[in-house]
Write a protein that holds these residues in place. Structure first.
Motif, PDB file in Angstrom:
ATOM      1  N   LEU A   1       0.807  -1.214   0.000  1.00 56.64           N
ATOM      2  CA  LEU A   1       0.000   0.000   0.000  1.00 56.64           C
ATOM      3  C   LEU A   1       0.844   1.269   0.000  1.00 56.64           C
ATOM      4  N   GLY A   2       2.130   1.118  -0.247  1.00 63.37           N
ATOM      5  CA  GLY A   2       2.976   2.271  -0.471  1.00 63.37           C
ATOM      6  C   GLY A   2       3.600   2.897   0.757  1.00 63.37           C
ATOM      7  N   ILE A   3       3.569   2.209   1.891  1.00 62.06           N
ATOM      8  CA  ILE A   3       4.167   2.716   3.118  1.00 62.06           C
ATOM      9  C   ILE A   3       5.565   2.137   3.276  1.00 62.06           C
ATOM     10  N   SER A   4       6.549   2.975   3.543  1.00 60.03           N
ATOM     11  CA  SER A   4       7.910   2.461   3.750  1.00 60.03           C
ATOM     12  C   SER A   4       7.948   1.713   5.071  1.00 60.03           C
ATOM     13  N   THR A   5       8.347   0.449   5.011  1.00 56.64           N
ATOM     14  CA  THR A   5       8.132  -0.483   6.116  1.00 56.64           C
ATOM     15  C   THR A   5       9.380  -1.304   6.396  1.00 56.64           C
ATOM     16  N   ALA A   6       9.575  -1.624   7.663  1.00 56.85           N
ATOM     17  CA  ALA A   6      10.643  -2.529   8.085  1.00 56.85           C
ATOM     18  C   ALA A   6      10.059  -3.602   8.985  1.00 56.85           C
ATOM     19  N   ILE A   7      10.752  -4.716   9.112  1.00 57.40           N
ATOM     20  CA  ILE A   7      10.319  -5.823   9.967  1.00 57.40           C
ATOM     21  C   ILE A   7      11.420  -6.143  10.970  1.00 57.40           C
ATOM     22  N   VAL A   8      11.014  -6.357  12.213  1.00 60.03           N
ATOM     23  CA  VAL A   8      11.932  -6.776  13.276  1.00 60.03           C
ATOM     24  C   VAL A   8      11.433  -8.097  13.834  1.00 60.03           C
ATOM     25  N   GLY A   9      12.290  -9.098  13.846  1.00 55.75           N
ATOM     26  CA  GLY A   9      11.905 -10.405  14.348  1.00 55.75           C
ATOM     27  C   GLY A   9      13.054 -11.377  14.198  1.00 55.75           C
ATOM     28  N   THR A  10      12.741 -12.670  14.324  1.00 64.79           N
ATOM     29  CA  THR A  10      13.764 -13.709  14.332  1.00 64.79           C
ATOM     30  C   THR A  10      13.481 -14.770  13.281  1.00 64.79           C
ATOM     31  N   ILE A  11      14.505 -15.137  12.526  1.00 64.30           N
ATOM     32  CA  ILE A  11      14.434 -16.295  11.635  1.00 64.30           C
ATOM     33  C   ILE A  11      15.619 -17.198  11.933  1.00 64.30           C
TER      34      ILE A  11
ATOM     35  N   ILE B   1      11.416 -12.951   0.003  1.00 60.41           N
ATOM     36  CA  ILE B   1      10.043 -12.440  -0.083  1.00 60.41           C
ATOM     37  C   ILE B   1       9.999 -10.970   0.328  1.00 60.41           C
ATOM     38  N   PHE B   2      10.600 -10.658   1.449  1.00 57.70           N
ATOM     39  CA  PHE B   2      10.609  -9.269   1.910  1.00 57.70           C
ATOM     40  C   PHE B   2      11.347  -8.365   0.921  1.00 57.70           C
ATOM     41  N   LYS B   3      12.418  -8.874   0.337  1.00 58.88           N
ATOM     42  CA  LYS B   3      13.168  -8.082  -0.637  1.00 58.88           C
ATOM     43  C   LYS B   3      12.287  -7.728  -1.830  1.00 58.88           C
ATOM     44  N   ARG B   4      11.541  -8.714  -2.329  1.00 57.37           N
ATOM     45  CA  ARG B   4      10.635  -8.464  -3.460  1.00 57.37           C
ATOM     46  C   ARG B   4       9.579  -7.425  -3.110  1.00 57.37           C
ATOM     47  N   GLU B   5       9.132  -7.446  -1.867  1.00 58.16           N
ATOM     48  CA  GLU B   5       8.065  -6.532  -1.446  1.00 58.16           C
ATOM     49  C   GLU B   5       8.592  -5.155  -1.053  1.00 58.16           C
ATOM     50  N   GLY B   6       9.904  -5.012  -0.942  1.00 59.66           N
ATOM     51  CA  GLY B   6      10.467  -3.732  -0.554  1.00 59.66           C
ATOM     52  C   GLY B   6      10.448  -3.471   0.930  1.00 59.66           C
ATOM     53  N   VAL B   7      10.372  -4.525   1.750  1.00 62.62           N
ATOM     54  CA  VAL B   7      10.384  -4.395   3.208  1.00 62.62           C
ATOM     55  C   VAL B   7      11.822  -4.443   3.712  1.00 62.62           C
ATOM     56  N   ASP B   8      12.224  -3.482   4.521  1.00 57.11           N
ATOM     57  CA  ASP B   8      13.573  -3.431   5.083  1.00 57.11           C
ATOM     58  C   ASP B   8      13.750  -4.574   6.086  1.00 57.11           C
ATOM     59  N   THR B   9      14.769  -5.399   5.892  1.00 59.69           N
ATOM     60  CA  THR B   9      15.005  -6.564   6.752  1.00 59.69           C
ATOM     61  C   THR B   9      16.237  -6.416   7.636  1.00 59.69           C
ATOM     62  N   SER B  10      16.813  -5.218   7.698  1.00 62.32           N
ATOM     63  CA  SER B  10      18.044  -5.060   8.476  1.00 62.32           C
ATOM     64  C   SER B  10      17.821  -5.294   9.965  1.00 62.32           C
ATOM     65  N   GLY B  11      16.587  -5.211  10.425  1.00 62.41           N
ATOM     66  CA  GLY B  11      16.280  -5.444  11.835  1.00 62.41           C
ATOM     67  C   GLY B  11      15.959  -6.884  12.177  1.00 62.41           C
ATOM     68  N   ILE B  12      16.068  -7.790  11.210  1.00 62.05           N
ATOM     69  CA  ILE B  12      15.842  -9.214  11.486  1.00 62.05           C
ATOM     70  C   ILE B  12      17.103  -9.811  12.107  1.00 62.05           C
ATOM     71  N   SER B  13      16.919 -10.606  13.163  1.00 67.22           N
ATOM     72  CA  SER B  13      18.027 -11.310  13.817  1.00 67.22           C
ATOM     73  C   SER B  13      17.972 -12.791  13.458  1.00 67.22           C
ATOM     74  N   ILE B  14      19.138 -13.419  13.416  1.00 68.51           N
ATOM     75  CA  ILE B  14      19.224 -14.861  13.154  1.00 68.51           C
ATOM     76  C   ILE B  14      19.308 -15.583  14.490  1.00 68.51           C
ATOM     77  N   GLY B  15      18.335 -16.452  14.761  1.00 71.19           N
ATOM     78  CA  GLY B  15      18.285 -17.173  16.023  1.00 71.19           C
ATOM     79  C   GLY B  15      19.014 -18.503  15.957  1.00 71.19           C
ATOM     80  N   SER B  16      19.018 -19.195  17.084  1.00 78.58           N
ATOM     81  CA  SER B  16      19.703 -20.484  17.179  1.00 78.58           C
ATOM     82  C   SER B  16      18.792 -21.653  16.844  1.00 78.58           C
ATOM     83  N   THR B  17      17.503 -21.371  16.619  1.00 77.32           N
ATOM     84  CA  THR B  17      16.548 -22.421  16.287  1.00 77.32           C
ATOM     85  C   THR B  17      16.068 -22.267  14.845  1.00 77.32           C
TER      86      THR B  17
END
Length: 297
Positions: free
Chosen positions: A55-65, A77-93
């Motif tokens: 919907l045209g809003i500049s957006t970022a996601i914070v969470g764990t993968i 997927i997020f890259k294709r959608e234009g969602v900033d993923t720099s706040g995603i952390s890589i977990g141990s699971t």
């Protein structure tokens, strides 16, 4: 995408899901043929982020993968959608995910899910994203990470909460926009009508309360009560429709639309998302949304 340009940061669950559409659920030891099988990103915060971006809003996601194939697919997927993923952390699971069977017969779904044991610590990019955003939108996991991210209501961006379940005793004064279901409002305030319950929370917290009412639409209370009916579409699956509504509502709020109009537009986005089997593929763009609404008038 520069951090300072982010309008909304979504915080919470990120999953990779597999969804099968069947006429009826299989019984024990029975095999049924799926008319469609899809893989797609899921999680309340993640789906809301995609809706916002569409919907045209500049957006970022914070969470764990996890450090695995599902995690890498999610990043694509997020890259294709234009969602900033720099706040995603890589977990141990492993990356969280679900296997979902959607039944045409019952217009319902059965879910088997794998969730990470815990969220990995927020990285510095996540903290910077949140500090400079206009809004932070949280799901049931994200709402418990605000202190870690260094914000609270009145100290940093405004806070929106997707309060889908388990919020009977939640302190609504902690957020600027409280968005439960009508069922959750009934559990919070037994004996009160939806309008009375929403008014009670909104007045006590000095914020805005929005309630989702499934296919019936949605309602809001800030200074007064407003509501908007839902839209009828040929539903393939309702998976993620509530999460889509939250993202779409947040988009309308960021754009400064009057609440009645914001509800109507968010209802339409959620309805249109039900044309797809997964929670993301059928989310409309702003142009597609406007075209649909023009046809309804």
């Amino acid at each position: 995408m520069p951090v300072s340009n982010i309008q909304v940061v979504c915080v919470g669950v990120i999953t990779m899901d597999t969804i099968a559409l069947v006429d009826k659920y299989p019984s024990e030891d029975e095999r049924v043929i799926a008319s469609e099988i899809a893989r797609g990103g899921g999680g309340p915060a993640a789906v809301a982020a995609v809706a916002l971006a569409r919907l045209g809003i500049s957006t970022a996601i914070v969470g764990t993968i996890g450090d695995d194939a599902d995690g890498r697919e999610i990043l694509e997927i997020f890259k294709r959608e234009g969602v900033d993923t720099s706040g995603i952390s890589i977990g141990s699971t492993a990356t969280a995910g679900s296997v979902i069977v959607a039944s045409k017969e019952h217009s319902a779904r059965a879910i088997s899910t794998r969730q990470p044991v815990q969220q990995a610590a927020a990285n510095e990019a996540a903290k910077k994203l949140v500090a400079q955003a206009q809004w932070v939108h949280c799901d049931h996991v994200g709402i418990n990470r605000l202190a870690e991210l260094g914000i609270a209501r009145g100290n940093g961006p405004k806070i929106s909460f997707d309060a889908g379940y388990g919020v009977e005793t939640f302190d609504v004064s902690l957020v600027d926009l409280f968005v439960p279901t009508d069922r959750q409002m009934a559990l919070r305030h037994p004996g009160l009508s939806l309008e009375e319950a929403m008014a009670k929370d909104a007045k006590s917290a000095g914020n805005t309360v929005v309630a989702t009412c499934g296919s019936e639409g949605s309602a809001a209370y800030s200074d007064s009560y407003v509501s908007a009916p839902g839209f009828k579409v040929d539903v393939v699956s309702t998976l993620g429709a509530g999460d889509v509504f939250h993202g779409a509502l947040m988009a309308q709020v960021v754009e400064g639309r009057p609440m009645a109009e914001a509800l109507r537009r968010a209802n339409a986005v959620a309805a249109l998302s039900c044309l797809g089997l997964d929670g993301q593929s059928a989310i409309p763009t702003t142009k597609e949304l406007n075209t649909y609404l023009e046809a309804q008038s």
